[in-house]
Design an enzyme around this catalytic site. Structure first.
Site, PDB file in Angstrom:
ATOM      1  N   ASP A   1     -25.396 -25.685  27.217  1.00 47.49           N
ATOM      2  CA  ASP A   1     -26.503 -25.404  26.299  1.00 47.49           C
ATOM      3  C   ASP A   1     -26.823 -26.602  25.411  1.00 47.49           C
ATOM      4  OD1 ASP A   1     -28.306 -23.350  25.107  1.00 47.49           O
ATOM      5  OD2 ASP A   1     -27.110 -23.741  23.308  1.00 47.49           O
TER       6      ASP A   1
ATOM      7  N   TYR B   1     -30.704 -30.946  18.460  1.00 47.75           N
ATOM      8  CA  TYR B   1     -29.294 -31.258  18.250  1.00 47.75           C
ATOM      9  C   TYR B   1     -29.095 -32.770  18.121  1.00 47.75           C
ATOM     10  CZ  TYR B   1     -28.282 -26.387  19.573  1.00 47.75           C
ATOM     11  OH  TYR B   1     -28.228 -25.008  19.631  1.00 47.75           O
TER      12      TYR B   1
ATOM     13  N   GLN C   1     -31.322 -15.856  22.672  1.00 48.14           N
ATOM     14  CA  GLN C   1     -30.071 -16.482  22.215  1.00 48.14           C
ATOM     15  C   GLN C   1     -29.843 -16.139  20.736  1.00 48.14           C
ATOM     16  OE1 GLN C   1     -28.223 -20.924  21.814  1.00 48.14           O
ATOM     17  NE2 GLN C   1     -28.911 -20.326  23.839  1.00 48.14           N
TER      18      GLN C   1
ATOM     19  N   ALA D   1     -18.058 -17.854  14.507  1.00 50.45           N
ATOM     20  CA  ALA D   1     -18.761 -18.025  13.228  1.00 50.45           C
ATOM     21  C   ALA D   1     -18.531 -19.434  12.678  1.00 50.45           C
ATOM     22  CB  ALA D   1     -18.345 -16.956  12.220  1.00 50.45           C
TER      23      ALA D   1
ATOM     24  N   LYS E   1      -9.165 -21.003   9.759  1.00 51.71           N
ATOM     25  CA  LYS E   1      -8.846 -22.380   9.356  1.00 51.71           C
ATOM     26  C   LYS E   1      -9.340 -22.734   7.961  1.00 51.71           C
ATOM     27  CE  LYS E   1     -10.993 -25.671  11.778  1.00 51.71           C
ATOM     28  NZ  LYS E   1     -11.430 -26.252  13.062  1.00 51.71           N
TER      29      LYS E   1
ATOM     30  N   GLY F   1     -18.126 -23.561  21.446  1.00 51.56           N
ATOM     31  CA  GLY F   1     -18.290 -24.899  20.870  1.00 51.56           C
ATOM     32  C   GLY F   1     -16.902 -25.451  20.639  1.00 51.56           C
TER      33      GLY F   1
ATOM     34  N   GLN G   1      -9.087 -27.299  21.578  1.00 49.29           N
ATOM     35  CA  GLN G   1      -9.793 -26.078  21.154  1.00 49.29           C
ATOM     36  C   GLN G   1     -10.410 -25.387  22.373  1.00 49.29           C
ATOM     37  OE1 GLN G   1     -12.719 -27.520  18.373  1.00 49.29           O
ATOM     38  NE2 GLN G   1     -11.278 -27.666  16.671  1.00 49.29           N
TER      39      GLN G   1
ATOM     40  N   ASN H   1      -9.663 -21.700  23.749  1.00 51.99           N
ATOM     41  CA  ASN H   1     -10.729 -20.701  23.788  1.00 51.99           C
ATOM     42  C   ASN H   1     -10.964 -20.148  25.194  1.00 51.99           C
ATOM     43  OD1 ASN H   1     -10.839 -21.355  21.135  1.00 51.99           O
ATOM     44  ND2 ASN H   1     -12.779 -22.446  21.222  1.00 51.99           N
TER      45      ASN H   1
HETATM   46  P1  NDP Z   1     -18.250 -21.454  17.321  1.00 47.33           P
HETATM   47  O1  NDP Z   1     -18.606 -20.424  16.331  1.00 47.33           O
HETATM   48  O2  NDP Z   1     -17.251 -21.080  18.356  1.00 47.33           O
HETATM   49  O3  NDP Z   1     -17.738 -22.738  16.518  1.00 47.33           O
HETATM   50  C1  NDP Z   1     -17.213 -23.843  17.203  1.00 47.33           C
HETATM   51  C2  NDP Z   1     -16.477 -24.738  16.219  1.00 47.33           C
HETATM   52  O4  NDP Z   1     -15.342 -24.038  15.686  1.00 47.33           O
HETATM   53  C3  NDP Z   1     -15.887 -25.952  16.917  1.00 47.33           C
HETATM   54  O5  NDP Z   1     -16.829 -26.999  17.047  1.00 47.33           O
HETATM   55  C4  NDP Z   1     -14.719 -26.294  16.020  1.00 47.33           C
HETATM   56  O6  NDP Z   1     -15.228 -26.929  14.862  1.00 47.33           O
HETATM   57  C5  NDP Z   1     -14.195 -24.899  15.663  1.00 47.33           C
HETATM   58  N1  NDP Z   1     -13.251 -24.381  16.661  1.00 47.33           N
HETATM   59  C6  NDP Z   1     -13.523 -23.977  17.939  1.00 47.33           C
HETATM   60  N2  NDP Z   1     -12.429 -23.525  18.552  1.00 47.33           N
HETATM   61  C7  NDP Z   1     -11.430 -23.625  17.663  1.00 47.33           C
HETATM   62  C8  NDP Z   1     -10.059 -23.299  17.723  1.00 47.33           C
HETATM   63  N3  NDP Z   1      -9.525 -22.780  18.808  1.00 47.33           N
HETATM   64  N4  NDP Z   1      -9.307 -23.518  16.615  1.00 47.33           N
HETATM   65  C9  NDP Z   1      -9.843 -24.051  15.500  1.00 47.33           C
HETATM   66  N5  NDP Z   1     -11.149 -24.392  15.376  1.00 47.33           N
HETATM   67  C10 NDP Z   1     -11.931 -24.173  16.453  1.00 47.33           C
HETATM   68  O7  NDP Z   1     -19.522 -21.954  18.126  1.00 47.33           O
HETATM   69  P2  NDP Z   1     -20.738 -22.911  17.663  1.00 47.33           P
HETATM   70  O8  NDP Z   1     -21.199 -22.564  16.312  1.00 47.33           O
HETATM   71  O9  NDP Z   1     -20.335 -24.317  17.941  1.00 47.33           O
HETATM   72  O10 NDP Z   1     -21.849 -22.463  18.687  1.00 47.33           O
HETATM   73  C11 NDP Z   1     -21.647 -22.626  20.094  1.00 47.33           C
HETATM   74  C12 NDP Z   1     -22.933 -23.075  20.747  1.00 47.33           C
HETATM   75  O11 NDP Z   1     -23.942 -22.104  20.545  1.00 47.33           O
HETATM   76  C13 NDP Z   1     -23.542 -24.379  20.191  1.00 47.33           C
HETATM   77  O12 NDP Z   1     -22.937 -25.535  20.694  1.00 47.33           O
HETATM   78  C14 NDP Z   1     -24.963 -24.231  20.650  1.00 47.33           C
HETATM   79  O13 NDP Z   1     -25.064 -24.576  22.020  1.00 47.33           O
HETATM   80  C15 NDP Z   1     -25.213 -22.732  20.478  1.00 47.33           C
HETATM   81  N6  NDP Z   1     -25.859 -22.455  19.175  1.00 47.33           N
HETATM   82  C16 NDP Z   1     -27.154 -22.014  19.197  1.00 47.33           C
HETATM   83  C17 NDP Z   1     -27.835 -21.754  18.038  1.00 47.33           C
HETATM   84  C18 NDP Z   1     -29.239 -21.274  18.091  1.00 47.33           C
HETATM   85  O14 NDP Z   1     -29.918 -21.229  17.058  1.00 47.33           O
HETATM   86  N7  NDP Z   1     -29.734 -20.908  19.249  1.00 47.33           N
HETATM   87  C19 NDP Z   1     -27.213 -21.982  16.706  1.00 47.33           C
HETATM   88  C20 NDP Z   1     -25.853 -22.408  16.797  1.00 47.33           C
HETATM   89  C21 NDP Z   1     -25.206 -22.617  17.987  1.00 47.33           C
HETATM   90  P3  NDP Z   1     -14.369 -27.964  13.936  1.00 47.33           P
HETATM   91  O15 NDP Z   1     -13.339 -28.595  14.779  1.00 47.33           O
HETATM   92  O16 NDP Z   1     -15.387 -28.912  13.432  1.00 47.33           O
HETATM   93  O17 NDP Z   1     -13.786 -27.166  12.851  1.00 47.33           O
END
Ligand code: NDP
Length: 327
Positions: free
Chosen positions: A49, A54, A178, A211, A218, A287, A293, A297
């Protein structure tokens, strides 16, 4: 990997998919992005995605160069982009025919592909008639530049309007939406869209299953350096978390941790598997800012079976203590 139909369409998407928001072209280096894409693909993930907004287009450029390098057969992956925020000048933003078409061409160039499998309207545009956007999407479908189109964060009424316009005028209707969906954000997917799954066969590619990382716990004590909430551009998520705190989210997270540990798993796996238990979810977009991570996941698939009725009931009770924020 499990595969699910994208709504009533014939397209199969992996139940877990991978997205690049915040990370590609910004938070992480290209080598980490590359390792994550390879890991995801090897695990059977077939949907990647992206969006024009972005990292101001850099996310698509990074993904495009990785796809170019790996040269995976085009029929083994599904690629998306989204249109809405393309720049500050008039016609660089929104869902006018002009921006929808130009943003598509720009995404194709940056991603280095001939067509997008999925193309999303990233938000509703109150300044453009829905018919204009539906017609623009239909043109792109007829030209073979996109295969399916959909919406992101539209209301049920807006999706229904787009669908009805398309049906009445023999144009291509939207296939998927989405929305954000996670343990702390349930209403839209579970209640508002309920009828759309039946009536129009809507597919869903849900975002932020953790979220933004809040569900991992964390952030309970402090904000780890380098994490998403430590990045100034994402201050709005930090503020949202502070409001969640006032609504008692920490107690809920503690209970979720006990439930996860009882099952011998960690909260990220529990939270992601919980999203997948909803059969109206076509794919959960993961993500990750680090390879470990993503590794962790991906294990969500292995714990799906352990989330039986009793556990889902316990989770429901824990979540009922939290009032969902409306933003
Ligand atoms: P998540 O809510 O899963 O957050 C992902 C983030 O959480 C990671 O980048 C990392 O950030 C942290 N994380 C992930 N796994 C772990 C773990 N196992 N342990 C600790 N920290 C962890 O998903 P996203 O918010 O990234 O959203 C996923 C995708 O959805 C995006 O990439 C995008 O493609 C889509 N999206 C679409 C939107 C829309 O408006 N249509 C809006 C938002 C997202 P860190 O290491 O920095 O703490």
């Amino acid at each position: 990997m499990l595969y699910r139909r994208l709504g009533k369409s014939g397209l199969q998407v992996s139940a877990l998919s991978f997205g690049s928001w915040v990370t590609f072209g910004d938070q992480i280096g290209n080598s980490v992005a590359e390792a994550c894409m390879q890991k995801a693909y090897d695990a059977g993930i077939n949907f990647f995605d992206n969006a024009e907004s972005y990292a101001g287009g850099r996310s698509e450029e990074v993904m495009g160069s990785i796809l170019d390098k790996f040269a995976w057969p085009r029929d083994t992956f599904v690629l998306s982009s989204k249109v809405f925020w393309g720049g500050d000048k008039p016609n660089q933003e929104g869902l006018s025919r002009k921006h929808v078409v130009e943003a598509c061409h720009a995404a194709l160039r940056r991603l280095r592909v001939d067509y997008l499998d999925l193309y999303f309207c990233h938000r509703p545009d109150p300044n453009t008639p829905i018919e204009e956007t539906v017609r623009a999407m239909d043109t792109l479908v007829q030209q073979g530049k996109i295969l399916y189109w959909g919406t992101s964060e539209w209301s049920a009424a807006e999706i229904m309007e787009a669908y009805s316009i398309a049906r009445e005028r023999h144009l291509t209707p939207p296939t998927m939406e989405q929305p954000q969906y996670n343990m702390l954000k349930r209403h839209k997917v579970e209640e508002e869209f309920k009828r759309l799954y039946e009536t129009i066969g809507l597919g869903t590619t849900v975002w932020s299953p953790l979220a933004s990382g809040i569900l991992t716990g964390k952030y309970n004590e402090s904000i780890p350096e380098g994490s998403r909430l430590s990045m100034p551009a994402y201050d709005f998520i930090k503020r949202r978390f502070e409001r969640m705190r006032e609504h008692g989210v920490i107690e809920v997270l503690d209970t979720l941790k006990s439930i996860a540990h009882k099952l011998g798993i960690e909260v990220p796996q529990l939270a992601i598997a919980w999203c997948l238990k909803n059969e109206n979810v076509s794919t959960v977009i993961l993500g990750a800012s680090r390879l470990d991570q993503l590794d962790e996941n991906l294990k969500a698939l292995d714990v799906l079976e352990s989330l039986d009725e009793e556990i889902m009931g316990e989770i429901d009770i824990a979540l009922s203590r939290f009032v969902e924020l409306n933003d």
